[in-house]
Design a protein around this motif. Structure first.
Motif, PDB file in Angstrom:
ATOM      1  N   GLN A 288      -3.475   6.191  -0.468  1.00  0.00           N
ATOM      2  CA  GLN A 288      -3.526   6.650  -1.842  1.00  0.00           C
ATOM      3  C   GLN A 288      -3.924   5.503  -2.771  1.00  0.00           C
ATOM      4  N   PRO A 289      -4.990   5.676  -3.568  1.00  0.00           N
ATOM      5  CA  PRO A 289      -5.342   4.641  -4.562  1.00  0.00           C
ATOM      6  C   PRO A 289      -4.340   4.637  -5.707  1.00  0.00           C
ATOM      7  N   THR A 290      -4.009   3.456  -6.185  1.00  0.00           N
ATOM      8  CA  THR A 290      -3.061   3.279  -7.286  1.00  0.00           C
ATOM      9  C   THR A 290      -3.635   2.304  -8.296  1.00  0.00           C
ATOM     10  N   THR A 291      -3.064   2.318  -9.478  1.00  0.00           N
ATOM     11  CA  THR A 291      -3.513   1.446 -10.557  1.00  0.00           C
ATOM     12  C   THR A 291      -2.920   0.048 -10.400  1.00  0.00           C
TER      13      THR A 291
ATOM     14  N   ARG B  20       0.452  -3.745  -9.751  1.00  0.00           N
ATOM     15  CA  ARG B  20       1.274  -3.026  -8.786  1.00  0.00           C
ATOM     16  C   ARG B  20       2.348  -3.961  -8.247  1.00  0.00           C
TER      17      ARG B  20
ATOM     18  N   PRO C  47      -5.939  11.855  -9.193  1.00  0.00           N
ATOM     19  CA  PRO C  47      -6.489  11.212  -7.987  1.00  0.00           C
ATOM     20  C   PRO C  47      -5.995   9.787  -7.795  1.00  0.00           C
ATOM     21  N   THR C  48      -5.649   9.119  -8.907  1.00  0.00           N
ATOM     22  CA  THR C  48      -5.146   7.740  -8.836  1.00  0.00           C
ATOM     23  C   THR C  48      -3.733   7.712  -9.411  1.00  0.00           C
ATOM     24  N   TRP C  49      -2.786   7.334  -8.583  1.00  0.00           N
ATOM     25  CA  TRP C  49      -1.399   7.281  -9.040  1.00  0.00           C
ATOM     26  C   TRP C  49      -1.148   6.002  -9.832  1.00  0.00           C
ATOM     27  N   THR C  50      -0.151   6.069 -10.711  1.00  0.00           N
ATOM     28  CA  THR C  50       0.074   5.012 -11.693  1.00  0.00           C
ATOM     29  C   THR C  50       1.380   4.283 -11.406  1.00  0.00           C
TER      30      THR C  50
ATOM     31  N   ASP D  29       0.835  -1.202   0.000  1.00  0.00           N
ATOM     32  CA  ASP D  29       0.000   0.000   0.000  1.00  0.00           C
ATOM     33  C   ASP D  29       0.869   1.250   0.000  1.00  0.00           C
TER      34      ASP D  29
END
Length: 615
Positions: A245-248, A251, A294-297, A231
């Motif tokens: 933080q939300p991510t794509t 991962r 808003p969503t990190w990659t 996370d």
């Protein structure tokens, strides 16, 4: 002439350092430590400011060039060379702030942790123990420490209970402590929406935010069991608020003890890590986290030349130097030496030791020529086995063609006889060969006894001749003569065979070997493994480049002068034109033979610098 010499003498007395060219002045200023002393020189005048600024810039460029070319110098500072010194430790936190390197926490054993803060003055090369006030952190290791303005931020970590408290488990923390350098004070921060207690994570700064990734966590959902995490948590420092933080996807896999490197204001690089809770996975992959929207990659990069990568990046931290990433690890030729001692940061009984070298190294070792283990190879060692050679000569003589019917006819006769005997035995009827077997045995013995006795010396001679031929074929191949040019008569060969057989019979037996108990045991010299610099080229993903790969450079073979013994779980930070390594634990199982247990750990300082220029 006297007037000329007098004028020259007066001009020489009037000359000062201001009359020196800029190149010479920069060369002189280059001998100063590139920290406070050089910064003080900037306040002399504008010319000195420009020269000192050029020295700092060139020093940084020299380090980048030296790292890329593996042309570095090791400088060591032993603890005995300084007055007050820091305790030996590993798994501590290190950070550079202005002209000082700060060290916090760490441990020496599973039951001993520290909460002291030490400052190493990079200008004076001396340790200082700040006696701070406020709320101290608890003793712990595997924490993260970053600097924000004039403060140090310490987060997370764990500690083990004492060895006598078997009923207690490892304790993890999610506390945040600020250390203010100017006021020399510790401050405990009460944050909102805190992440679970964690250790072995990575932290990096992005403006007014602290980014935390991975680590070992202990959550309520998992019944307070240790789990690996992937996370991303973000701490907003002005508001002291946490957010997950939300991510794509995809991962990185859950891991801990990885290296998180800042590329620019919007991208971070993740390198290495390990996962040892269920099955042991040591990662050598590389990911880039783009912190936009808003969503990190997440994006995985291809890693080229993995056979030149640093081994076990999880316990060998990485540090960025310009367009390169440096990691210190065991040299490639060190995999044939002692086994590693440190295999995991978690004290669990189910963990096992690593297999050893990487796959590429094991493949190279398997392709090496194996050692011959025969009793005598090319006359190098051993004695001549007489019985084995005699048995081989008899087998060779039995395979030689004899006069009479051809081999095919004799082979057919033998096959027919064996088939006839087999059919008779199956029907319980005596066959023709079984009837004459007893009669023929006596005659065969009398017939064979005479030729065997007659050819006894001949067989011994043939044995030695063939052995000498085989030995000379390999031992003296460069000086051997062509057999086609040898026109010696068979009579001479027979004479030589008889002479050799006569000498073989008169040969005295070899003296018995000495008693091994009387030999003094040889003192085995312990050879230590040294650290080697491994460099990852990241020029393909920085400075506007957006390629999908990074590559490891071919390391320098052999040991470097002044390189320390192999250590793991040390700290590696970048100063002004130098890399600074501190602490660690020996990754060699032979350290268990040390007289003092404290020798397993280190509190030495090692500096990596570029070679000095010569005018």
């Amino acid at each position: 002439m006297e007037v000329i010499h007098r004028s020259l003498r007066q001009q020489t007395l009037r000359s000062s350092i201001e009359d020196l060219p800029d190149e010479v002045l920069e060369f002189i200023l280059g001998f100063l430590p590139p920290y406070k002393d050089l910064q003080n020189c900037m306040t002399v005048c504008k010319r000195w400011y420009n020269c000192a600024h050029n020295v700092l810039r060139k020093t940084s460029m020299k380090l980048i060039k030296a790292v890329g070319e593996f042309n570095i110098l090791w400088t060591n500072i032993a603890p005995i060379d300084m007055g007050p010194t820091i305790t030996k430790r590993f798994s501590h936190s290190a950070c550079i702030l202005e002209n000082n390197m700060y060290i916090f926490g760490g441990c020496t054993t599973n039951a001993t942790s520290f909460n002291d803060l030490w400052r190493f003055d990079l200008s004076m090369r001396q340790w200082v123990r700040p006696l701070a006030t406020g709320t101290y952190p608890v003793p712990k290791a595997y924490t993260s420490m970053v600097h924000y303005k004039d403060c140090l931020i310490v987060f997370g970590g764990w500690t083990y209970p004492s060895l006598s408290q078997y009923y207690q488990n490892v304790t993890m923390f999610n506390e945040i402590h600020f250390y203010c350098v100017n006021t020399n004070r510790w401050i405990l921060i009460n944050s909102i929406n805190s992440p679970p207690p964690m250790a072995g994570h990575s932290a990096c700064m992005k403006g007014d935010e602290m980014i935390v990734f991975g680590g070992l966590v202990m959550t309520v959902a998992q019944n307070y069991q240790i789990q690996c995490s992937n996370d991303v948590w973000v701490l907003d420092i002005p508001t002291l608020t946490w957010r997950k933080q939300p991510t794509t996807k995809p991962r990185p896999s859950p891991r801990y003890a990885q290296s998180l490197i800042r590329l620019d204001s919007e991208r971070l690089m993740l390198l290495g890590g390990v996962q040892t809770l269920h099955n042991r996975f040591v990662y050598s992959d590389c990911w880039i986290l783009t912190m936009k929207g808003p969503t990190w990659t997440w994006k995985e990069l291809a890693v080229k030349n993995k056979e030149w990568a640093a081994a076990n990046i999880w316990c060998n931290p990485a540090c960025r130097v310009g367009d390169k990433v440096v990691s210190l690890s065991r040299s490639r030729n060190g995999w044939n030496c002692a086994k590693p001692l440190v295999t995991s940061a978690v004290r669990l009984s189910a963990l096992s030791r690593p297999e050893g070298a990487p796959v590429s190294v094991r493949v190279e070792q398997s392709l090496q020529r194996p050692l011959d283990r025969d009793q005598n190879i090319n006359g190098r060692r051993g004695v001549l086995p007489r019985q084995a050679l005699a048995r081989q000569v008899q087998e060779n003589n039995s395979n030689e063609p004899v006069a009479g019917p051809s081999n095919e006819q004799s082979r057919n006769q033998n096959l027919a006889t064996s088939d006839e005997n087999a059919s008779c035995e199956a029907n319980n009827v005596p066959g023709p060969s079984s009837e004459n077997k007893q009669i023929g045995n006596v005659a065969d013995l009398t017939k064979r006894d005479t030729p065997l006795r007659r050819n006894k010396n001949k067989n011994k001679g043939m044995k030695i001749v063939r052995q000498l031929q085989e030995a000379n074929k390999y031992r003296m191949a460069a000086f051997a003569c062509d057999s086609s040019l040898n026109n010696t008569s068979p009579e001479n060969d027979l004479i030589n065979q008889r002479q050799i057989a006569h000498l073989e019979n008169r040969r005295e037996p070899l003296p018995p070997p000495p008693n091994p108990q009387q030999r003094q045991p040889a003192v085995k010299k312990i050879k230590r493994n040294t650290l080697t610099m491994h460099v990852l080229d990241i020029s393909s993903v920085i400075d506007g480049n957006s390629l999908n790969y990074v590559s490891w450079l071919c390391p320098r073979l052999g040991e470097m002068n002044g390189a320390p013994e192999e250590l793991v779980m040390y700290s590696l930070v970048k100063g002004n034109g130098e890399l600074i390594m501190f602490g660690g634990v020996h990754n060699d199982i032979s350290v268990l033979n040390y007289n003092e247990h404290q020798n397993m750990y280190s509190n030495s300082l090692h500096f990596i610098t570029p070679p000095r220029d010569v005018i």
